[in-house]
Design a protein around this motif. Structure first.
Motif, PDB file in Angstrom:
ATOM      1  N   ASP A  20      -7.521   1.582 -39.221  1.00 60.06           N
ATOM      2  CA  ASP A  20      -8.433   2.400 -38.427  1.00 60.06           C
ATOM      3  C   ASP A  20      -8.353   3.815 -38.967  1.00 60.06           C
ATOM      4  O   ASP A  20      -7.398   4.551 -38.688  1.00 60.06           O
ATOM      5  CB  ASP A  20      -8.027   2.350 -36.955  1.00 60.06           C
ATOM      6  N   LYS A  21      -9.340   4.209 -39.748  1.00 63.60           N
ATOM      7  CA  LYS A  21      -9.292   5.485 -40.456  1.00 63.60           C
ATOM      8  C   LYS A  21     -10.123   6.520 -39.707  1.00 63.60           C
ATOM      9  O   LYS A  21     -11.301   6.302 -39.440  1.00 63.60           O
ATOM     10  CB  LYS A  21      -9.809   5.305 -41.881  1.00 63.60           C
ATOM     11  N   ARG A  22      -9.499   7.648 -39.399  1.00 66.57           N
ATOM     12  CA  ARG A  22     -10.160   8.718 -38.655  1.00 66.57           C
ATOM     13  C   ARG A  22     -10.149   9.986 -39.489  1.00 66.57           C
ATOM     14  O   ARG A  22      -9.189  10.262 -40.195  1.00 66.57           O
ATOM     15  CB  ARG A  22      -9.447   8.963 -37.330  1.00 66.57           C
ATOM     16  N   ALA A 216      -4.531  10.653 -38.404  1.00 66.50           N
ATOM     17  CA  ALA A 216      -5.840  11.284 -38.195  1.00 66.50           C
ATOM     18  C   ALA A 216      -5.977  12.368 -39.259  1.00 66.50           C
ATOM     19  O   ALA A 216      -5.229  13.344 -39.259  1.00 66.50           O
ATOM     20  CB  ALA A 216      -5.938  11.874 -36.798  1.00 66.50           C
ATOM     21  N   ARG A 239     -18.609   6.333 -43.055  1.00 67.56           N
ATOM     22  CA  ARG A 239     -18.659   5.269 -42.042  1.00 67.56           C
ATOM     23  C   ARG A 239     -18.803   3.889 -42.696  1.00 67.56           C
ATOM     24  O   ARG A 239     -18.236   2.903 -42.200  1.00 67.56           O
ATOM     25  CB  ARG A 239     -19.789   5.547 -41.055  1.00 67.56           C
ATOM     26  N   TRP A 243     -14.562   4.591 -41.894  1.00 65.01           N
ATOM     27  CA  TRP A 243     -14.036   5.809 -41.277  1.00 65.01           C
ATOM     28  C   TRP A 243     -14.736   6.083 -39.951  1.00 65.01           C
ATOM     29  O   TRP A 243     -15.942   5.871 -39.814  1.00 65.01           O
ATOM     30  CB  TRP A 243     -14.245   7.006 -42.210  1.00 65.01           C
ATOM     31  N   ARG A 244     -13.960   6.592 -38.996  1.00 67.88           N
ATOM     32  CA  ARG A 244     -14.491   7.097 -37.729  1.00 67.88           C
ATOM     33  C   ARG A 244     -14.303   8.605 -37.691  1.00 67.88           C
ATOM     34  O   ARG A 244     -13.286   9.123 -38.157  1.00 67.88           O
ATOM     35  CB  ARG A 244     -13.777   6.468 -36.530  1.00 67.88           C
ATOM     36  N   ALA A 246     -13.327  11.964 -36.055  1.00 70.33           N
ATOM     37  CA  ALA A 246     -12.441  12.460 -34.997  1.00 70.33           C
ATOM     38  C   ALA A 246     -12.761  13.917 -34.706  1.00 70.33           C
ATOM     39  O   ALA A 246     -13.334  14.624 -35.541  1.00 70.33           O
ATOM     40  CB  ALA A 246     -10.980  12.335 -35.428  1.00 70.33           C
ATOM     41  N   ASP A 250      -8.238  16.300 -31.669  1.00 74.66           N
ATOM     42  CA  ASP A 250      -7.513  15.032 -31.769  1.00 74.66           C
ATOM     43  C   ASP A 250      -6.724  14.949 -33.073  1.00 74.66           C
ATOM     44  O   ASP A 250      -5.590  14.448 -33.097  1.00 74.66           O
ATOM     45  CB  ASP A 250      -8.491  13.862 -31.683  1.00 74.66           C
ATOM     46  N   ALA A 251      -7.315  15.409 -34.165  1.00 76.76           N
ATOM     47  CA  ALA A 251      -6.632  15.320 -35.454  1.00 76.76           C
ATOM     48  C   ALA A 251      -5.335  16.120 -35.457  1.00 76.76           C
ATOM     49  O   ALA A 251      -4.295  15.644 -35.927  1.00 76.76           O
ATOM     50  CB  ALA A 251      -7.557  15.796 -36.567  1.00 76.76           C
TER      51      ALA A 251
END
Length: 310
Positions: A20-22, A216, A239, A243-244, A246, A250-251
């Protein structure tokens, strides 16, 4: 050492869907000088629209208040426009000095001058990003003095984990425009997007090799014409790679942030990803191949300027 190199290469090759890449978006050097294609006002308007179109709800603009001068009366209003659009601002120093070129005391005084303008403004975050990502290189005493000064001021390190050297690509467009050279704008867009997607994939692989997970990430961009023109294309391509997007808040809440103020390597300049990989003993290279202006320059010449292409 061979087993360690094999581990790095294996982890870098993990498919995008395996994690899960942010990624959060940050922009340095605001307010920046005019670029090759847009006025400063046009750039800000288009960049805000681009962020909205790409569904980037919160980006960060690292500000140099020393660039807000009487000869550019609209500079402060352009910074305010980012905040009004939902983005945040932080300290990138007052005059953009390199830490290796000045004393620690002078460097901290420059940070204080920027804080005088920034602190208390809407959208402010207590983050400081080192100009040129220069944290003192091999001068440990200076690095530690500035770290202590930042802590005393309540400022956190506004580190980056991904860098595609967008500033070098922007500089190439400015030089080409000044020289009256024709540029293939579609090729320029493709080069910009490709470079940053590859950088994201590379540094994520390096982070996973170092930590066993994907943090993140924080992407370093600059307030450039290229970002204003091509950001939606970049986000779309990211995307597609899994990638999502963030938020910056949050990061910087990721556990990796705690390591930004305590790693200790022989030379401090670059991404946090590189520093931590170096500290762990992962072999070079610990940086993306296009983090070399000469490499980007050759690609720009052949693909955008069509030099040497028959």
């Amino acid at each position: 050492m061979r087993w360690l190199l094999a581990m790095v290469l294996t982890l870098v090759a993990v498919p995008a869907s395996a994690q899960d890449k942010r990624i959060a978006f940050t922009f340095d050097d605001a307010p920046r000088r005019a670029g090759a294609f847009l006025t400063q006002d046009e750039r800000v308007t288009r960049l805000i629209k681009a962020l909205r179109k790409a569904r980037v709800a919160q980006a960060a603009f690292f500000v140099n208040p020393g660039h807000i001068v009487p000869s550019d009366p609209g500079a402060a209003a352009r910074i305010d426009a980012y905040v009004a659009a939902g983005h945040v601002i932080a300290n990138h120093s007052f005059s953009h000095p390199s830490l290796t070129d000045v004393t620690a005391d002078a460097y901290l005084a420059d940070i204080d001058a920027a804080e005088t303008w920034l602190r208390g403004r809407p959208g402010y975050r207590a983050l400081f990003r080192y100009p040129q990502l220069n944290e003192g290189r091999a001068d440990k005493a200076k690095r530690d003095a500035v770290r202590a000064g930042l802590a005393a001021r309540g400022l956190r390190n506004g580190y980056v984990t991904i860098d595609g050297y967008d500033w070098a690509l922007e500089n190439l467009t400015v030089e080409a425009a000044r020289a009256g050279k024709a540029m293939d704008r579609e090729a320029l867009r493709d080069l910009y997007v490709e470079t940053h997607v590859e950088a994201a994939e590379y540094f994520d692989g390096l982070a996973r090799a170092t930590h066993g997970r994907s943090p993140a990430h924080v992407l370093l961009l600059h307030e450039t014409d290229l970002a204003a023109l091509y950001l939606p294309d970049l986000v779309k391509a990211l995307r597609r790679k899994g990638w999502r997007v963030a938020t910056v808040d949050d990061a910087y809440a990721d556990p990796i942030a705690a390591e930004a103020s305590r790693y200790d390597v022989r030379s401090s300049q670059g991404t946090l990803t590189e520093m931590l990989a170096w500290q762990k003993g992962l072999p070079a290279p610990r940086w993306y191949a296009r983090n070399d202006p000469q490499v980007l320059g050759k690609l720009f010449a052949t693909r955008v300027l069509k030099e040497g292409v028959e």
